[in-house]
Design a protein around this motif. Sequence first.
Motif, PDB file in Angstrom:
ATOM      1  N   ALA A   1       5.578  -0.236  14.698  1.00 25.55           N
ATOM      2  CA  ALA A   1       6.601   0.132  16.350  1.00 25.55           C
ATOM      3  C   ALA A   1       7.907   0.412  15.552  1.00 25.55           C
ATOM      4  CB  ALA A   1       6.633  -1.121  17.265  1.00 25.55           C
ATOM      5  N   GLU A   2       8.935   1.487  15.649  1.00 23.86           N
ATOM      6  CA  GLU A   2       9.902   1.562  14.711  1.00 23.86           C
ATOM      7  C   GLU A   2       9.926   1.413  13.653  1.00 23.86           C
ATOM      8  OE1 GLU A   2      13.107   0.386  17.428  1.00 23.86           O
ATOM      9  OE2 GLU A   2      12.525   1.649  18.969  1.00 23.86           O
ATOM     10  N   LYS A   3      11.036   0.658  13.025  1.00 26.32           N
ATOM     11  CA  LYS A   3      11.208   0.618  11.665  1.00 26.32           C
ATOM     12  C   LYS A   3      10.243  -0.369  10.968  1.00 26.32           C
ATOM     13  CE  LYS A   3      15.438   2.122  10.681  1.00 26.32           C
ATOM     14  NZ  LYS A   3      16.322   2.669   9.674  1.00 26.32           N
ATOM     15  N   VAL A   4       9.608   0.292   9.728  1.00 25.33           N
ATOM     16  CA  VAL A   4       8.452  -0.352   8.955  1.00 25.33           C
ATOM     17  C   VAL A   4       9.111  -0.683   7.719  1.00 25.33           C
ATOM     18  CG1 VAL A   4       6.283  -0.172   7.803  1.00 25.33           C
ATOM     19  CG2 VAL A   4       6.576   0.650  10.085  1.00 25.33           C
ATOM     20  N   PRO A   5       8.878  -1.891   7.151  1.00 29.22           N
ATOM     21  CA  PRO A   5       9.450  -2.587   5.929  1.00 29.22           C
ATOM     22  C   PRO A   5       9.158  -1.559   4.746  1.00 29.22           C
ATOM     23  CG  PRO A   5       8.660  -4.508   6.987  1.00 29.22           C
ATOM     24  CD  PRO A   5       8.229  -2.875   7.732  1.00 29.22           C
ATOM     25  N   GLY A   6       9.971  -1.323   3.854  1.00 27.66           N
ATOM     26  CA  GLY A   6       9.834  -0.550   2.823  1.00 27.66           C
ATOM     27  C   GLY A   6       8.470  -0.826   1.893  1.00 27.66           C
ATOM     28  N   GLU A   7       8.430  -2.376   2.071  1.00 28.77           N
ATOM     29  CA  GLU A   7       7.133  -2.759   0.885  1.00 28.77           C
ATOM     30  C   GLU A   7       5.689  -2.172   1.510  1.00 28.77           C
ATOM     31  OE1 GLU A   7       8.467  -6.940   1.753  1.00 28.77           O
ATOM     32  OE2 GLU A   7       6.644  -7.273   0.805  1.00 28.77           O
ATOM     33  N   VAL A   8       5.746  -1.815   3.026  1.00 34.38           N
ATOM     34  CA  VAL A   8       4.498  -1.152   3.496  1.00 34.38           C
ATOM     35  C   VAL A   8       4.165   0.473   3.048  1.00 34.38           C
ATOM     36  CG1 VAL A   8       3.518  -0.166   5.555  1.00 34.38           C
ATOM     37  CG2 VAL A   8       4.794  -2.339   5.632  1.00 34.38           C
ATOM     38  N   PHE A   9       5.285   0.920   2.720  1.00 35.13           N
ATOM     39  CA  PHE A   9       5.160   2.256   2.135  1.00 35.13           C
ATOM     40  C   PHE A   9       4.760   2.052   0.630  1.00 35.13           C
ATOM     41  CE2 PHE A   9       7.063   5.356   4.821  1.00 35.13           C
ATOM     42  CZ  PHE A   9       7.977   4.634   5.815  1.00 35.13           C
ATOM     43  N   GLU A  10       5.124   0.928   0.073  1.00 36.32           N
ATOM     44  CA  GLU A  10       4.578   0.651  -1.404  1.00 36.32           C
ATOM     45  C   GLU A  10       3.108   0.176  -1.600  1.00 36.32           C
ATOM     46  OE1 GLU A  10       5.958   1.680  -4.199  1.00 36.32           O
ATOM     47  OE2 GLU A  10       7.582   2.625  -2.588  1.00 36.32           O
ATOM     48  N   ALA A  11       2.749  -0.753  -0.459  1.00 38.48           N
ATOM     49  CA  ALA A  11       1.572  -1.265  -0.169  1.00 38.48           C
ATOM     50  C   ALA A  11       0.353  -0.139  -0.078  1.00 38.48           C
ATOM     51  CB  ALA A  11       1.307  -2.280   0.670  1.00 38.48           C
ATOM     52  N   ALA A  12       0.605   0.806   0.610  1.00 43.65           N
ATOM     53  CA  ALA A  12      -0.092   1.728   1.114  1.00 43.65           C
ATOM     54  C   ALA A  12      -0.539   2.587  -0.287  1.00 43.65           C
ATOM     55  CB  ALA A  12       0.295   2.568   2.178  1.00 43.65           C
ATOM     56  N   ILE A  13      -1.853   2.774  -0.211  1.00 47.62           N
ATOM     57  CA  ILE A  13      -2.603   4.074  -1.238  1.00 47.62           C
ATOM     58  C   ILE A  13      -1.996   5.263  -0.342  1.00 47.62           C
ATOM     59  CG2 ILE A  13      -4.346   5.072  -2.331  1.00 47.62           C
ATOM     60  CD1 ILE A  13      -5.903   2.432  -2.146  1.00 47.62           C
ATOM     61  N   TRP A  14      -2.289   5.523   0.738  1.00 42.41           N
ATOM     62  CA  TRP A  14      -1.740   6.780   1.264  1.00 42.41           C
ATOM     63  C   TRP A  14      -0.875   6.490   2.538  1.00 42.41           C
ATOM     64  CZ3 TRP A  14      -6.865   5.259   0.699  1.00 42.41           C
ATOM     65  CH2 TRP A  14      -7.831   5.947   0.000  1.00 42.41           C
ATOM     66  N   ASN A  15       0.355   7.204   2.571  1.00 39.91           N
ATOM     67  CA  ASN A  15       1.163   7.430   3.451  1.00 39.91           C
ATOM     68  C   ASN A  15       1.331   8.565   4.143  1.00 39.91           C
ATOM     69  OD1 ASN A  15       3.264   4.702   3.511  1.00 39.91           O
ATOM     70  ND2 ASN A  15       2.992   5.336   1.341  1.00 39.91           N
ATOM     71  N   VAL A  16       0.591   8.582   5.535  1.00 36.55           N
ATOM     72  CA  VAL A  16      -0.049   9.835   6.029  1.00 36.55           C
ATOM     73  C   VAL A  16       0.803  10.042   7.130  1.00 36.55           C
ATOM     74  CG1 VAL A  16      -1.973  10.827   7.150  1.00 36.55           C
ATOM     75  CG2 VAL A  16      -2.395   9.263   5.140  1.00 36.55           C
ATOM     76  N   ALA A  17       1.226  11.404   7.398  1.00 38.98           N
ATOM     77  CA  ALA A  17       1.833  11.865   8.672  1.00 38.98           C
ATOM     78  C   ALA A  17       1.050  12.845   9.312  1.00 38.98           C
ATOM     79  CB  ALA A  17       3.041  12.852   8.062  1.00 38.98           C
TER      80      ALA A  17
END
Lengths: 200, 200
Positions: B131-147
């Motif tokens: 919901a709203e802002k997601v920590p930058g760590e999540v973008f790093e932890a994900a193999i796929w950041n999907v739009a």
Amino acid sequence: MRTFSASRADVTIGREHTLTEQTVILRLGHRIPRDLRVTTHVCLTARAFGADGLILADVVDTALEKTILDVCERFGGNFWIRMGEPWRHVVKEWKSKGGEIVHLTAYGIPLPEAMGTIRASPNPKLVVVGAEKVPGEVFEAAIWNVAVTNQPISEVSALALFLDRYFEGKQFSLEFENAKLRIIPSAHGKKVVNLSERDN
Amino acid sequence: MRTFSASRADVTIGREHTLTEQTVILRLGHRIPRDLRVTTHVCLTARAFGADGLILADVVDTALEKTILDVCERFGGNFWIRMGEPWRHVVKEWKSKGGEIVHLTAYGIPLPEAMGTIRASPNPKLVVVGAEKVPGEVFEAAIWNVAVTNQPISEVSALALFLDRYFEGKQFSLEFENAKLRIIPSAHGKKVVNLSERDN
């Protein structure tokens, strides 16, 4: 400062838009302020998935309008929002001009069964999404009562799936005119281009 | 009567479920009571589209739990909800057991581009929706950041489209075990069968 307005049935915003649009969403049963966030998600999904505009029935919610117009201003496109008309008027006018009505409801015919005939008809579509209880008249007014699964889900996901199938996935290739911001797809991180700065 | 609880990070509900499930949603940034309705829509969409369960990170929201368990009780299936674990623990545990992380974000790689490699990997998927802002760590932890489009939409419609493509539309043929109620698709009106009455 008004963060939200009281209900008014006599106000219409952006009334210049009529049936020349092909696919318009009609949002029923919106309650202020309870439904602000969910209806915002309905509007953003409608816009991003290619609908022309949204009519918020019966009430005027200026907080909602501000949020949506702000997104449109920044991310572009011609999506519009109209508010405050009684839903019966909207439905009657739509039908009188040759438009057709699709109602998304868990009680309806499965989307995969209904989609063939919906897409085969070239007439403009008014896609009705309710919050909670929807009057029986809506089930009667709709040519198609369509279920995106016969399970309790969300009008937001129902609308997304409907528009995805109706427009055959065009949301993945839409371009929005006059955008000030554009997101550049990125494997890790956030890349946003400010187009208004670039032009200056 | 508690309509909603205060935030507690030390409580876990339904902890018997671990990585044996294949597709689990991790909901980040839920605020009580502000996000109750949207997170409810996330849960219902997850359930109806075939996810195994949902983990609500960091907080316990008993109002949410009650709503979701009530739907599961009436409409059947094995969908579960777990609450209150810090999201970093959930992510770390998931990865340590060989699971993979997908993060749905407007900043990511378009779904149609990413889906091939996501589906090609047989490992369990943790699908993160914020919901709203997601920590930058999540973008790093994900193999796929999907739009699901690079536009502002809704985590509800993003999740619906993701699961639709990931499971190839299985939501339209899912059966939910031990349902008490079943909706019978209908062109006009509402037909619901009470299966628990029928069995008595």
